[in-house]
Design an enzyme around this catalytic site. Structure first.
Site, short mmCIF file in Angstrom:
data_model
loop_
_atom_site.label_atom_id
_atom_site.label_comp_id
_atom_site.label_asym_id
_atom_site.label_seq_id
_atom_site.Cartn_x
_atom_site.Cartn_y
_atom_site.Cartn_z
N ARG A 29 39.69 42.99 28.67
CA ARG A 29 40.56 43.90 29.26
C ARG A 29 40.55 45.35 28.77
NH1 ARG A 29 45.40 41.96 30.62
NH2 ARG A 29 46.53 43.60 30.79
N LYS A 39 51.82 45.87 33.57
CA LYS A 39 52.66 46.27 34.86
C LYS A 39 54.09 46.17 34.13
CE LYS A 39 50.54 43.71 37.58
NZ LYS A 39 50.01 42.84 38.93
N GLU A 84 48.36 40.51 41.42
CA GLU A 84 49.42 40.02 42.09
C GLU A 84 50.39 41.16 42.53
OE1 GLU A 84 52.08 37.92 38.89
OE2 GLU A 84 53.71 37.56 40.71
P1 ATP Z 1 49.47 43.19 33.66
O1 ATP Z 1 49.11 42.79 32.52
O2 ATP Z 1 49.39 44.76 33.69
O3 ATP Z 1 50.66 42.79 34.31
P2 ATP Z 1 47.97 41.40 35.21
O4 ATP Z 1 46.78 40.79 34.78
O5 ATP Z 1 49.06 40.63 35.12
O6 ATP Z 1 48.13 42.92 34.46
P3 ATP Z 1 47.11 41.30 37.98
O7 ATP Z 1 47.73 41.89 39.11
O8 ATP Z 1 47.08 39.69 37.48
O9 ATP Z 1 47.78 41.81 36.69
O10 ATP Z 1 45.54 41.79 37.81
C1 ATP Z 1 44.90 41.48 38.70
C2 ATP Z 1 43.43 41.56 38.05
O11 ATP Z 1 43.30 42.72 37.15
C3 ATP Z 1 43.18 40.47 37.31
O12 ATP Z 1 41.79 39.82 37.36
C4 ATP Z 1 43.28 41.02 35.76
O13 ATP Z 1 42.50 40.17 34.76
C5 ATP Z 1 42.87 42.35 36.13
N1 ATP Z 1 43.29 43.28 35.13
C6 ATP Z 1 44.64 43.57 34.85
N2 ATP Z 1 44.63 44.30 33.52
C7 ATP Z 1 43.39 44.71 33.23
C8 ATP Z 1 43.10 45.49 32.25
N3 ATP Z 1 43.93 46.12 31.51
N4 ATP Z 1 41.66 45.71 32.01
C9 ATP Z 1 40.82 44.94 32.94
N5 ATP Z 1 41.27 44.33 34.09
C10 ATP Z 1 42.48 44.16 34.13
MG MG Z 2 48.80 38.65 36.15
#
Ligand code: ATP
Ligand code: MG
Length: 569
Positions: A268, A278, A42
């Site tokens: 994760r 984020k 995102e």
């Molecule tokens: P955050 O928790 O930092 O806001 P998010 O999952 O909301 O991260 P996205 O932009 O939706 O952020 O993530 C894009 C992809 O990266 C998704 O498929 C998510 O599962 C993966 N991702 C995010 N954080 C991690 C992590 N710590 N380890 C592995 N994959 C991750």
């Molecule tokens: Mg997300």
């Protein structure tokens, strides 16, 4: 959470459970042998090292199985999304070494199709417009132990639902007046299946679609359909979506789409001494605890790049941690090990003095300058060498001199002899102090002309070798010494800022580096002998005003500190 030391630096990359699933699928000729993955960020912040794990996994799998990986922006919640984030994410993925070719997609490009899908669900009696308030919806949902209650609007006719949903889209209602919900089961043991919201009214300008829409689809509706539209075969996501999988499958089954990807969840990445969220990283930026998303202390790819991390080291780290089904915390020391290992091979060796102490060689001719040949890498002659000027006045590291040396201090001290790296033996003959303050101003030495090659023909030994630069030939530099951003391994909770390491940045403005660095390009990386790995800052450094970031020390000083603390307990 598992223990932090479970993953050893030398553990081989394993064939993980996701690759096993794909291998089996290929054997069974599922998806006609195609492998299509996607990385779906995102655009509401910069990528962090956790995202790197997902990028390496999705793009890595595509490459290994002769498939493709899409870069898809999951941009259905316009508040907080922006072009700046899209561009930063693209450049970070590229920098990490991955290429989506022409497979760049935006969920927002599917808004029209998603709307049509929603209409279809309504027509099939599988979705309804609910006019409860957000709070009421929450109350009706029940809890983990109690079933929910049906919304009074659940029995609206298809005609009424179609009419209301179209009017939601046309902008007739206030934000929050209605939502579109899936009609599933308010008593489901899985809370996600209790008539989840599919669309809400939200009057926010979208960075791509502008004000065309005032209703936006929810993640659970968008994601599975975007995957299906793009004919993804394996939709790999993190564990927190495990309980959303039945909903993922429900939407695709009810709409009877041609392509029904398989969602697979993995743990994760969590990393000690930092945060991978984020939202929390944004808070550090917005509250000014760091200088920006690319602050070299941030676990963002932009920050790590600026700090001097290489894409190779990050990819290697991601390979070493592997993928598993269970959450754990990876030790920051493993990431640091990976960058040291990579820079040890690729970084040219140079000399720089962080905190200079003036050394005058009394018996060295006033106007004489000699040059010493110094190889850039002890194991890699291919890196070549440079000439280092030597003259009567030098700078050495202030810490390399002690008037009252403790035991085992083998560096310079009164009447002590040391070797200057690549140059002569020098011996301290006297010190000069400020008469008023008693502060050490300079050290006077003599040198032994017979020791030019760094050894003495009479076989006399010196215990220490120290680095130095010629005062007249060296150039000034600012050096930023970074340390871990948090001082505790697990800075969790809402009040995480109290765990910030107050010493995570030390700026030294009076450092001196050898002449050869005058033209060092922004982003270039070096080992400063005996000190660590440093990188020319890509933002603040300029010709004539060099700024270096310390990427990492040569040795793991945290391991030492921690073991000392343990032995004191
Ligand atoms: P955050 O928790 O930092 O806001 P998010 O999952 O909301 O991260 P996205 O932009 O939706 O952020 O993530 C894009 C992809 O990266 C998704 O498929 C998510 O599962 C993966 N991702 C995010 N954080 C991690 C992590 N710590 N380890 C592995 N994959 C991750
Ligand atoms: Mg997300």
């Amino acid at each position: 959470m598992g223990t932090s030391n479970m993953i050893r630096a030398d553990s081989p990359p394993s064939h993980d459970f996701i690759r096993n699933i794909i291998t089996e699928d290929l054997k069974a000729n599922k998806n006609e042998g195609r492998v299509v993955t996607r990385f779906p960020p995102e655009p509401n912040g910069y990528l962090h090292i956790g995202h790197a794990k997902s990028i390496c996994l999705n793009f890595g799998i595509a490459a290994e199985y002769g498939g493709v990986c899409n870069l898809r922006f999951d941009d259905t919640d316009p508040s907080g999304e922006s072009v700046e984030y899209v561009e930063s994410i693209k450049s970070d993925v590229r920098w990490l070494g991955f290429n989506w070719a022409d497979r760049l997609f935006f969920a927002s490009d599917y808004f029209d199709r998603l709307f049509q899908y929603a209409l279809q669900l309504i027509k099939d009696g599988k979705a309804y417009v609910c006019s409860l308030s957000a709070e009421e919806i929450r109350e009706y949902r029940g809890t983990l132990t109690e079933p929910g209650k049906d919304s009074p609007y659940r029995t609206r006719s298809v005609e009424e639902n179609l009419d209301l949903f179209k009017r939601m889209q046309a902008g007739e209602f206030e934000d929050g007046a209605h939502v579109l919900r899936a009609k599933i089961d308010m008593a489901s043991p899985n809370v996600n299946m209790r008539d989840p919201t599919l669309y809400r009214i939200k009057r926010v300008t979208h960075y791509r679609t502008g004000n065309k829409w005032c209703i936006y689809p929810m993640y659970d509706f968008t994601h599975c359909l975007s995957d299906s539209i793009e004919e993804i075969t394996h939709s790999i996501c993190t564990l927190e979506f495990e309980n959303n999988r039945p909903l993922y499958d429900w939407v695709l089954d009810e709409l009877n789409v041609d392509c029904h990807p398989q969602q697979i969840e993995f743990a994760r990445l969590n990393l000690s001494y930092t945060l991978l969220s984020k939202r929390k990283l944004m808070e550090l930026v917005e509250r000014g605890y760091v200088t920006g998303w690319d602050d070299p202390r941030m676990p963002t790819l932009a920050g790590m790049r600026r700090r001097g991390y290489t894409p190779e080291a990050i990819r290697n780290f991601c390979e070493r941690i592997g993928v598993a089904k269970r959450d754990s915390i990876v030790d920051m020391a493993l990431l640091e090990y990976c960058i040291r290992e990579d820079l040890n091979q690729r970084a040219p060796r140079v000399m720089g003095v962080l905190r200079p102490l003036r050394v005058v060689i009394d018996n060295y001719p006033e106007d004489q300058v000699e040059e010493f040949n110094a190889p850039y890498h002890p194991q890699d002659p291919g890196m070549g060498s440079r000439k280092i000027p030597f003259s009567r006045v030098l700078y050495i590291e202030r810490e390399d001199f002690r008037e009252d040396p403790p035991k085992k201090f083998f560096r310079l001290a009164p009447r002590r002899e040391v070797r200057l790296r690549y140059a002569y033996f020098i011996k301290c003959v006297r010190v000069v102090k400020d008469k008023q303050t008693g502060e050490l101003i300079e050290v006077h030495c003599t040198y032994d002309p017979e020791t030019r090659a760094g050894w003495s023909p009479d076989g006399r030994k010196v215990k220490g070798t120290i680095h130095w630069v010629s005062a007249a030939h060296s150039i000034p530099a600012e050096v930023r010494l970074y340390d871990r951003i948090f001082r505790v391994p697990n800075p969790s909770g809402d009040n995480f800022v109290r765990y910030l390491n107050p010493n995570s940045l030390e700026t030294i403005t009076s450092s001196r580096v050898e002449t050869s660095l005058a033209d060092a390009a922004p982003g270039s990386r070096y080992q400063f002998e005996r000190l660590g790995y440093f990188c020319v800052d890509s933002v603040d450094s300029s010709d004539g005003a060099l700024v270096f970031n310390r990427t990492i020390t040569l040795r793991d000083s945290w391991a030492k500190m921690e073991s000392e603390e343990k032995s004191r307990e």
